[in-house]
Design an enzyme around this catalytic site. Structure first.
Site, PDB file in Angstrom:
ATOM      1  N   GLN A 150      27.330 -30.862  10.837  1.00 11.18           N
ATOM      2  CA  GLN A 150      26.606 -30.107  11.788  1.00 11.18           C
ATOM      3  C   GLN A 150      25.327 -30.061  11.348  1.00 11.18           C
ATOM      4  OE1 GLN A 150      28.663 -26.168  10.901  1.00 11.18           O
ATOM      5  NE2 GLN A 150      28.579 -26.773   8.817  1.00 11.18           N
ATOM      6  N   ASP A 155      35.991 -17.053   7.922  1.00  7.12           N
ATOM      7  CA  ASP A 155      34.696 -16.667   7.987  1.00  7.12           C
ATOM      8  C   ASP A 155      34.193 -18.070   8.832  1.00  7.12           C
ATOM      9  OD1 ASP A 155      32.011 -15.868   8.017  1.00  7.12           O
ATOM     10  OD2 ASP A 155      31.930 -16.500   5.741  1.00  7.12           O
ATOM     11  N   GLY A 178      39.732 -26.421   6.363  1.00  8.76           N
ATOM     12  CA  GLY A 178      40.526 -25.269   6.416  1.00  8.76           C
ATOM     13  C   GLY A 178      41.981 -25.556   6.941  1.00  8.76           C
ATOM     14  N   ASP A 188      28.458 -19.881   2.511  1.00  7.89           N
ATOM     15  CA  ASP A 188      27.329 -19.057   1.933  1.00  7.89           C
ATOM     16  C   ASP A 188      27.587 -18.180   0.875  1.00  7.89           C
ATOM     17  OD1 ASP A 188      28.222 -16.691   3.362  1.00  7.89           O
ATOM     18  OD2 ASP A 188      27.497 -17.738   5.085  1.00  7.89           O
ATOM     19  N   ASP A 195      31.160 -20.732  14.864  1.00  5.04           N
ATOM     20  CA  ASP A 195      31.738 -20.452  16.409  1.00  5.04           C
ATOM     21  C   ASP A 195      32.575 -21.554  16.721  1.00  5.04           C
ATOM     22  OD1 ASP A 195      30.653 -17.759  16.441  1.00  5.04           O
ATOM     23  OD2 ASP A 195      28.936 -18.510  17.488  1.00  5.04           O
TER      24      ASP A 195
END
Lengths: 297, 297
Positions: free
Chosen positions: B41, B168, B148, B96, B171
């Protein structure tokens, strides 16, 4: 550099170096419908691409057609449902008519008086925000074109009293500056019946300037025996929420758990307000509650 | 024209023609600290003038130092305090480190596993968001650098189970797209112990795309016996709030009124979460509740 109130490349951006430095919300503009200076303030109305028509005073978004009900319903119905039987209601500011529309949904209300300093706002709302301005012709409504402060002083002289007063002012710059000071809340106190309730928009929220809210709560608590901070979520207000300060003249009034509940008929006309969200709107994040109420950890 | 991820004249503006057309939040940039494409990304980190350091993935603000606790605390503590005794916790995404920091505040937690596909996020968080990334060295924490979805499939093969799973993700575009579909929630269901709870960020809120939330709730309700929508307020997320979807594998779990309460010691470390805001975060405006839960007016 972006400047307050600026429309650039088809986007309006709300900025305030003083009140919310370093952040700004932009809405895409389809068409500017009106832009001029009234006697009192800079007034802009534009058609946005996704929020309907938008009213902007002195560079700050006041209402959009898409989300206005969140503010109008909460500032009106929190004090009205917390009051046993509100008959006489005073709205200071709120020339867009949105709060009035909510007030006259209560069949027990016999009279609702709007005090607005800027007639231009009423005229523009009737033209460009017709759903907000839909109740100006309602038989229970009277409109006074004058300064709210002066109206309250005259009210004291006349010995007139209200059950609920709603301060729907713009932010504490420009014509609304005095609406956040102790003298104003003393005038409100004097203008209430013994079981009266007042609510005011706090112009801030806990994320933006919690020190200001802390000071404002100190001010109102020096005047009223019971005062609470609550909030409503509005996506086009800075940070997505706006604080409300609600105060009662009687120490026995429960502001958080409303004494009246909407009838089924009333509830069917409410998009945002319900009894549960009334109470939930007083529940704050831990750091905010500690700062505002000064409670021990 | 403003474009997604664009920094212009010293301001970063978050825009998405697909997800929130016609609106955008801008933050003033002091300094760009990092900007590059990772394997997965577009990753941007900048120092803002009033929100501390800001992490942006694919043009969308993920966290700012000033308000990150509102999201991290609510997505972690709502499922953890709703669970009687969470021992094994899985966090999917969240490189994070903010959610991990919250998870290990619970002394009953014996193991917390983070599954993050993009190692770059972890590295940048350690460098630029050190308060969020403060717990990576905690003895209870393990980090798995993998997808995941694949991790959950392998978990099923291993017969491994968790008490609480926290999704978590970013989007549902880019690497996180699959995290909002039925197959994903079925994998989550299989990876939970019988009294397990899962929470996922909904990527939307009621103001922006309530139809999407309605569909998402239909999806999760077809998998879990109990599912609820709640939200947290975060000024730098679009419209100032973010929805969370919380689901339990047992129909007798109370998601709204937490079964455990923070001890005084635990509460003293929480800035946002408390027992009352846990419950209040499930209370929705009338139109949103009717749309999501399909209740009669």
């Amino acid at each position: 550099m972006m400047k307050s109130s600026q429309i650039r490349d088809g986007w309006f951006t709300e900025l305030s170096e003083k009140n919310f430095p370093g952040q700004g919300l932009s809405l895409k503009v389809e068409e500017v419908l009106y832009h001029s200076k009234s006697e009192f303030q800079d007034v802009l109305v534009f058609k946005s691409s996704t929020y309907g028509n938008v009213l902007v005073l002195d560079g700050i978004i006041q209402a959009t057609e898409r989300d206005e009900f969140a503010y109008q319903e909460m500032i009106a119905h929190i004090p009205l449902y917390a009051h046993k039987k509100p008959r006489n209601v005073l709205v200071i500011g709120g020339g867009d008519g949105g709060v009035l529309r909510e007030v006259v949904k209560h069949s027990c209300v016999e009279s609702a008086t709007l005090v607005e300093i800027d007639e231009m706002v009423i005229k523009l709302a009737k033209k460009y925000l017709p759903r907000m301005a839909s109740s100006f012709d309602h038989p229970k409504i009277q409109v006074k074109l004058c300064d709210g402060f002066q109206f309250l002083r005259d009210t004291a002289l006349r010995g007139q009293r209200y059950d609920v007063i709603i301060t729907d002012s713009s932010d504490p710059e420009g014509p609304a500056e005095a609406f956040f000071q102790k003298e104003y809340f003393e005038l409100l106190h004097n203008a209430l019946n013994d079981d009266g309730i007042v609510i005011a928009q706090a112009s801030e929220n806990v994320w933006l300037n919690i020190k200001y809210i802390q000071d404002l709560m100190c001010t109102v608590r020096s005047v009223f025996p019971r005062s609470q901070y609550c909030y409503t979520t509005v996506p086009t207000y800075t940070s997505g929420q706006l604080g409300l300060v609600v105060c009662s003249k009687s120490s026995s009034t429960d502001l958080i758990y409303p004494i009246r509940k909407p009838t089924d008929e009333e509830q069917s006309k409410l998009l945002y307000y319900n009894t549960r969200i009334h109470s939930a709107s007083f529940v704050l994040p831990t750091w905010a509650k500690l700062t505002i109420d000064g409670e021990q950890k």
